[in-house]
Write a protein that holds these residues in place. Structure first.
Motif, mmCIF file in Angstrom:
data_model
loop_
_atom_site.group_PDB
_atom_site.id
_atom_site.type_symbol
_atom_site.label_atom_id
_atom_site.label_comp_id
_atom_site.label_asym_id
_atom_site.label_seq_id
_atom_site.Cartn_x
_atom_site.Cartn_y
_atom_site.Cartn_z
ATOM 1 N N LYS A 1 6.611 12.056 -4.560
ATOM 2 C CA LYS A 1 7.263 10.779 -4.265
ATOM 3 C C LYS A 1 6.229 9.829 -3.713
ATOM 4 O O LYS A 1 5.251 10.241 -3.100
ATOM 5 C CB LYS A 1 8.353 10.973 -3.206
ATOM 6 N N MET A 2 6.479 8.561 -3.896
ATOM 7 C CA MET A 2 5.570 7.621 -3.264
ATOM 8 C C MET A 2 6.331 6.774 -2.271
ATOM 9 O O MET A 2 7.526 6.557 -2.384
ATOM 10 C CB MET A 2 4.872 6.754 -4.288
ATOM 11 N N ARG A 3 5.606 6.349 -1.272
ATOM 12 C CA ARG A 3 6.250 5.499 -0.283
ATOM 13 C C ARG A 3 5.246 4.530 0.312
ATOM 14 O O ARG A 3 4.043 4.781 0.307
ATOM 15 C CB ARG A 3 6.910 6.341 0.792
ATOM 16 N N ILE B 1 0.873 -1.176 0.000
ATOM 17 C CA ILE B 1 0.000 0.000 0.000
ATOM 18 C C ILE B 1 0.913 1.229 0.000
ATOM 19 O O ILE B 1 1.787 1.356 0.851
ATOM 20 C CB ILE B 1 -0.907 0.009 1.250
ATOM 21 N N HIS B 2 0.724 2.084 -0.982
ATOM 22 C CA HIS B 2 1.587 3.257 -1.113
ATOM 23 C C HIS B 2 0.788 4.543 -1.019
ATOM 24 O O HIS B 2 -0.400 4.572 -1.309
ATOM 25 C CB HIS B 2 2.280 3.257 -2.486
ATOM 26 N N SER B 3 1.474 5.581 -0.649
ATOM 27 C CA SER B 3 0.879 6.907 -0.763
ATOM 28 C C SER B 3 1.813 7.767 -1.606
ATOM 29 O O SER B 3 2.999 7.469 -1.752
ATOM 30 C CB SER B 3 0.671 7.541 0.607
ATOM 31 N N PHE C 1 -3.186 7.566 -2.683
ATOM 32 C CA PHE C 1 -3.007 6.175 -2.250
ATOM 33 C C PHE C 1 -3.167 5.238 -3.449
ATOM 34 O O PHE C 1 -3.973 5.491 -4.346
ATOM 35 C CB PHE C 1 -4.066 5.800 -1.213
ATOM 36 N N HIS C 2 -2.428 4.164 -3.449
ATOM 37 C CA HIS C 2 -2.583 3.152 -4.496
ATOM 38 C C HIS C 2 -1.974 1.845 -4.017
ATOM 39 O O HIS C 2 -1.244 1.823 -3.021
ATOM 40 C CB HIS C 2 -1.904 3.612 -5.797
ATOM 41 N N LEU C 3 -2.282 0.791 -4.714
ATOM 42 C CA LEU C 3 -1.654 -0.505 -4.430
ATOM 43 C C LEU C 3 -0.578 -0.744 -5.463
ATOM 44 O O LEU C 3 -0.755 -0.451 -6.643
ATOM 45 C CB LEU C 3 -2.687 -1.635 -4.522
ATOM 46 N N MET C 4 0.546 -1.274 -5.029
ATOM 47 C CA MET C 4 1.566 -1.702 -5.973
ATOM 48 C C MET C 4 1.734 -3.202 -5.840
ATOM 49 O O MET C 4 1.937 -3.723 -4.749
ATOM 50 C CB MET C 4 2.881 -0.976 -5.703
ATOM 51 N N MET C 5 1.627 -3.850 -6.971
ATOM 52 C CA MET C 5 1.684 -5.311 -6.997
ATOM 53 C C MET C 5 2.969 -5.700 -7.700
ATOM 54 O O MET C 5 3.057 -5.684 -8.933
ATOM 55 C CB MET C 5 0.438 -5.849 -7.714
ATOM 56 N N ASP D 1 1.365 8.579 -14.725
ATOM 57 C CA ASP D 1 1.602 9.334 -13.501
ATOM 58 C C ASP D 1 2.189 8.436 -12.426
ATOM 59 O O ASP D 1 3.115 8.783 -11.724
ATOM 60 C CB ASP D 1 0.278 9.928 -13.037
ATOM 61 N N HIS D 2 1.619 7.246 -12.342
ATOM 62 C CA HIS D 2 2.063 6.348 -11.297
ATOM 63 C C HIS D 2 3.514 5.936 -11.473
ATOM 64 O O HIS D 2 4.269 5.837 -10.532
ATOM 65 C CB HIS D 2 1.184 5.093 -11.297
ATOM 66 N N GLY D 3 3.903 5.680 -12.716
ATOM 67 C CA GLY D 3 5.224 5.111 -12.946
ATOM 68 C C GLY D 3 6.351 6.114 -12.797
ATOM 69 O O GLY D 3 7.485 5.758 -12.547
HETATM 70 CU CU LIG Z 1 3.644 3.052 -5.583
#
Ligand SMILES: [Cu+2]
Length: 173
Positions: free
Chosen positions: A95-97, A84-86, A117-121, A165-167
């Motif tokens: 930045k995401m973490r 789980i990232h923000s 917020f997002h999920l990274m798989m 955007d996410h990448g």
């Molecule tokens: Cu992420």
């Protein structure tokens, strides 16, 4: 406020009727989950960029219960490590973490979306042609729920505008 919540529940019930087979035990379709306090809508998984292996997950989660809760972990058979990232701004740079969960207060909705917020798989095993993914959400209080989430862009390639955007700016992988 109470009236509003009741109205919302009625809408999701109406949307649900006649469309979903609830005989599959604890597997429910995204957006059609009505027996728990946590209601998911707009869930989708974005497949990895070509040559990459990290998929992203987005959805909105509404806490219809009377107690504050927290999404604490997520699992999926397509990935051994779902985080789980923000996203946050640090000196003007997004930045995401990884975070240890997402608080969802009673009556509130939290959106997992690009730039937030997002999920990274990680190391996602998502073969071409696979159109949906099983995802299990684990909460601090509410029971865990497994749902089937559609893979975004499969069938009709959408050039991943949200994915872009996410990448950007990630150092993992
Ligand atoms: Cu992420």
């Amino acid at each position: 406020m109470k009236k509003f919540l009741i109205a919302l529940a009625a809408i999701s019930l109406a949307a649900c009727s006649g469309e979903v087979n609830h005989s599959e035990g604890d597997v429910s379709h995204a957006g059609h989950q009505m027996d728990e306090g946590m209601v998911i809508s707009s869930a989708r998984v974005l497949p990895p960029f070509p040559g990459r292996d990290t998929a992203a997950g987005y959805m909105s989660i509404t806490n219809h219960s009377k107690t504050d809760d927290k999404l604490v972990s997520v699992t999926s058979p397509i990935s051994g490590a779902v985080e789980i990232h923000s996203h946050m701004e640090d000196n003007g740079v997004m930045k995401m973490r990884q975070v240890d969960g997402i608080e969802i207060k009673a009556g509130e909705t939290v959106e997992l979306k690009p730039g937030s917020f997002h999920l990274m798989m990680f190391k996602a095993n998502l073969p071409e042609g696979q159109e949906d993914v099983s995802v299990t959400l684990n909460y601090e209080k509410a029971p865990s729920v497994t749902m089937i989430v559609p893979v975004d862009g499969r069938g009709a390639e959408k050039a991943g505008s949200a994915h872009e955007d996410h990448g950007s700016g990630t150092k993992d992988n």
